[in-house]
Write a protein that holds these residues in place. Structure first.
Motif, short mmCIF file in Angstrom:
data_model
loop_
_atom_site.label_atom_id
_atom_site.label_comp_id
_atom_site.label_asym_id
_atom_site.label_seq_id
_atom_site.Cartn_x
_atom_site.Cartn_y
_atom_site.Cartn_z
N VAL A 530 129.07 110.82 14.14
CA VAL A 530 128.43 110.50 15.41
C VAL A 530 129.48 110.06 16.42
O VAL A 530 130.22 109.11 16.17
N GLY A 531 129.52 110.73 17.56
CA GLY A 531 130.43 110.33 18.63
C GLY A 531 129.78 109.29 19.52
O GLY A 531 128.69 109.53 20.07
N VAL A 532 130.40 108.12 19.65
CA VAL A 532 129.87 107.04 20.49
C VAL A 532 130.76 106.97 21.74
O VAL A 532 131.95 106.68 21.65
N PHE A 533 130.17 107.22 22.90
CA PHE A 533 130.92 107.27 24.15
C PHE A 533 130.41 106.18 25.09
O PHE A 533 129.21 106.07 25.34
N LEU A 534 131.35 105.39 25.61
CA LEU A 534 130.99 104.27 26.49
C LEU A 534 131.75 104.35 27.80
O LEU A 534 132.95 104.64 27.82
N CYS A 535 131.05 104.07 28.88
CA CYS A 535 131.69 103.78 30.16
C CYS A 535 131.04 102.51 30.67
O CYS A 535 129.91 102.53 31.18
N GLY A 536 131.74 101.39 30.48
CA GLY A 536 131.14 100.11 30.82
C GLY A 536 132.13 98.98 30.62
O GLY A 536 133.32 99.20 30.38
N PRO A 537 131.66 97.73 30.70
CA PRO A 537 132.54 96.57 30.66
C PRO A 537 133.16 96.36 29.28
O PRO A 537 132.63 96.82 28.27
N PRO A 538 134.31 95.65 29.22
CA PRO A 538 135.02 95.44 27.95
C PRO A 538 134.18 94.74 26.88
O PRO A 538 134.28 95.08 25.70
N MET A 539 133.35 93.78 27.27
CA MET A 539 132.54 93.05 26.29
C MET A 539 131.57 93.99 25.57
O MET A 539 131.38 93.91 24.36
N LEU A 540 130.97 94.90 26.33
CA LEU A 540 130.08 95.89 25.73
C LEU A 540 130.87 96.81 24.81
O LEU A 540 130.41 97.20 23.74
N GLY A 541 132.08 97.16 25.24
CA GLY A 541 132.94 98.01 24.42
C GLY A 541 133.28 97.37 23.09
O GLY A 541 133.25 98.03 22.04
N LYS A 542 133.59 96.08 23.10
CA LYS A 542 133.90 95.38 21.85
C LYS A 542 132.69 95.37 20.91
O LYS A 542 132.83 95.53 19.70
N SER A 543 131.51 95.16 21.50
CA SER A 543 130.30 95.13 20.69
C SER A 543 130.03 96.48 20.04
O SER A 543 129.75 96.56 18.83
N LEU A 544 130.16 97.56 20.81
CA LEU A 544 129.91 98.90 20.28
C LEU A 544 130.97 99.30 19.26
O LEU A 544 130.67 99.95 18.25
N GLU A 545 132.22 98.92 19.52
CA GLU A 545 133.29 99.26 18.58
C GLU A 545 133.07 98.54 17.25
O GLU A 545 133.27 99.12 16.17
N LYS A 546 132.64 97.29 17.33
CA LYS A 546 132.34 96.52 16.11
C LYS A 546 131.21 97.18 15.32
O LYS A 546 131.27 97.31 14.09
N GLN A 547 130.17 97.62 16.03
CA GLN A 547 129.05 98.29 15.38
C GLN A 547 129.49 99.62 14.76
O GLN A 547 129.07 99.97 13.65
N SER A 548 130.36 100.35 15.46
CA SER A 548 130.83 101.64 14.96
C SER A 548 131.60 101.48 13.66
O SER A 548 131.53 102.34 12.77
#
Length: 565
Positions: A530-548
């Motif tokens: 599954v490709g997870v693509f984000l364009c948003g703030p760093p805090m959201l990025g950390k959360s999604l990366e942790k989940q990934s």
């Protein structure tokens, strides 16, 4: 563990190699100045000599690297060349600015060590001149060079000369002050609070890198730090002659007066290649800036968002790419990045500009955003375009299952992707590898939904007509709302279409439970990548990366990608 390796393995390897090279260079050059040639220099300076020279070597290496991550055209070429072979390697190029910052921090660290060591060195040089004792070896070494045609070891030639005078009257001292001041200004103006609030300050001070590199190249030409020459070592062996310095130059002593010379400047050899590449990069940008760009349409969207539709001869794009825009009537020096919101299938390219600063406000006014009457085409400002450049979103159709997460105006790269999906299905393109898209949009205000709602409504209608309603799942979240809005939403909640977006899918309130979302996707698509693509703030990025990284159930691999420009 598998997800962690897939997401971060190569990045960690690259960072470890980079740190390893820095450590190797530091140790190697530290040891290089402990050899016999530098014995007499160490008599004056002690280990401060090695502490000055070792970080200088690391500075050369990191200054060689610092320009490469900002050569956008080079990175685009490399990305296009290697993504067919290794998607993981191509993804590392999307982290170019992160690596640029890490290298900058390393340069700052080694600069500080280098400066502190040289401050000690100058104190030791001065002490050797002040302690005028002829039975003291440091003083004897400091006196060498007073006669004509004899090289000196101590750059402070008199006890009446202060280190400050040497600092501002020698090539090494003067260039050192200049590049240190330039570096301080560059780093301090790069702090996020300044970059976001006073972008022009960040932009202009960053161009002090030109002065930094010029000073860096000439810094070693003064050859202030000197060691014993090879020929002198034959006539004055420090192991034998160091204790017999009072008899130096006498025939019966067998010890000649030592001669000294500095190392030839080496920095230019490290940085000439990257500087040449960067000059080529700037020439390409200048060439592109003179190509004609026509603004074909200007749309003023709610929430102060400006849409520019443009055409340019020979312009070809892929989904999720971005361009740099310059408006000469506002500033001839400033270039700002904007994600392309059009699809490759359209005969124009477009960007959406949120009005949040001086430059964007000036562009808004130049395009007639502050006027009620229509702006005539010939009155629209001239713009220059550099790009397009690749991002992580280019790889979106290489995954069978895709998660798109946008926050606020960060939805723009996904506008291009969703438009392209729409066109591909209109054209009955059966070569689309992607089988399922999960789209999440988090927004703090209802007005921001309006410009994107038309596209979503078209997609919703098209997918229903083609019996592909399950292809795209979209979840729109309103993260903040006012009491009046809440009352209106409660009244119309049972309507067939959502009162905010007009979609059949109702808007959700608050923020997603990402743990549940990832778990549901993993259970629905076992064994998928599954490709997870984000364009948003760093805090959201950390959360999604942790989940990934943490979700490995059902054999699913989540590959996290973040827009980074």
């Amino acid at each position: 563990m598998g997800n962690f390796v897939a997401n971060e393995g190569l990045s960690i390897f690259v960072i470890l190699v980079w740190l390893g090279i820095n450590a190797y260079l530091f140790v190697q050059f530290y040891m290089n100045f402990l050899v016999e040639r530098w014995f007499y220099t160490r008599v004056l300076l002690g280990h401060a000599l090695s502490w000055a020279r070792a970080p200088a070597a690391c500075l050369n290496f990191n200054c060689m690297l610092i320009l490469l991550p900002v050569c956008r055209n080079l990175l685009s070429f490399l990305r296009g060349s290697i993504q067919c072979c290794s998607r993981t390697a191509a993804r590392q190029l999307d982290r170019n600015l992160t690596f640029h910052k890490l290298v900058a921090y390393m340069i700052a660290f080694h600069t500080a060590v280098h400066i502190i060591a040289h401050l000690f060195n100058f104190e030791y040089f001065m002490d050797a001149q002040l302690n005028r004792n002829h039975s003291h070896l440091p003083f004897i070494l400091s006196e060498i060079g007073n006669d004509e045609n004899v090289s000196f070891l101590n750059p402070i030639r008199s006890n009446e000369t202060s280190p400050t005078i040497v600092m501002f009257t020698t090539i090494a001292g003067l260039t050192g002050v200049v590049i240190t001041l330039a570096l301080i200004l560059i780093i301090t103006s790069s702090m996020e609070v300044i970059r976001r609030s006073y972008f022009e300050v960040f932009w202009y001070t960053h161009h002090l890198f030109v002065i930094f590199f010029i000073g860096l190249v000439f810094h070693g030409f003064g050859r202030i730090v000197r060691g014993q020459t090879s020929r002198s070592l034959d006539s004055n062996d420090p192991d034998v002659c160091a204790d017999r310095f009072e008899d130096w130059g006498k025939n019966e002593s067998g010890c000649a007066v030592p001669a000294f010379a500095g190392n030839p400047p080496m920095t230019w050899k490290w940085v000439v290649g990257p500087m040449f590449l960067y000059v080529c990069e700037r020439l390409v940008r200048i060439y592109r800036s003179h190509q004609k760009v026509v603004i074909t349409k200007v749309v003023m969207h709610p929430s102060k968002t400006l849409e520019l539709q443009m055409k340019k001869k020979g312009f070809h794009m892929e989904v999720g790419q971005y361009v740099f825009i310059q408006c000469p009537s506002i500033s001839r020096l400033e270039w700002h990045p904007f994600t392309l919101t059009s699809a490759p299938e359209e005969d124009y390219f477009s960007v959406h500009v949120r009005i949040v600063g001086d430059w964007t406000q000036a562009l808004y006014e130049a395009c007639g955003g502050n006027k009620s009457e229509l702006q005539e085409a010939w009155k629209l400002p001239k713009v220059a375009i550099d790009g397009p450049f690749g991002t992580a979103s280019e790889d979106v159709f290489r995954y069978e299952v895709v998660m798109l997460v946008g926050a606020g105006i960060g939805v723009t790269p996904f506008a291009s992707i969703l438009k392209s999906v729409w066109y591909k299905h209109i054209q009955n393109n059966e070569g689309v590898f992607t089988k399922k898209i999960y789209f999440y949009w988090l927004c703090p205000e209802t007005e921001a939904f309006e410009w994107f709602a038309d596209l979503l409504q078209s997609l919703e209608r098209q997918m229903t007509e083609k019996d592909m309603a399950d292809f795209l799942s979209y979840n729109i979240y309103l993260t903040r709302w006012k009491e009046k809005e809440a009352a209106h939403l409660r009244v119309h909640h049972e309507d067939e279409n959502d009162p905010i977006t007009g979609l059949k899918q109702k808007t959700l309130y608050g923020k997603p439970n990402w743990d549940n979302e990832f778990t549901n996707i993993a259970s629905t698509h076992p064994g998928s990548k599954v490709g997870v693509f984000l364009c948003g703030p760093p805090m959201l990025g950390k959360s999604l990366e942790k989940q990934s990284i943490s979700h490995t159930e059902a054999g699913v691999k989540f590959i996290f990608n973040k827009e980074n420009f």
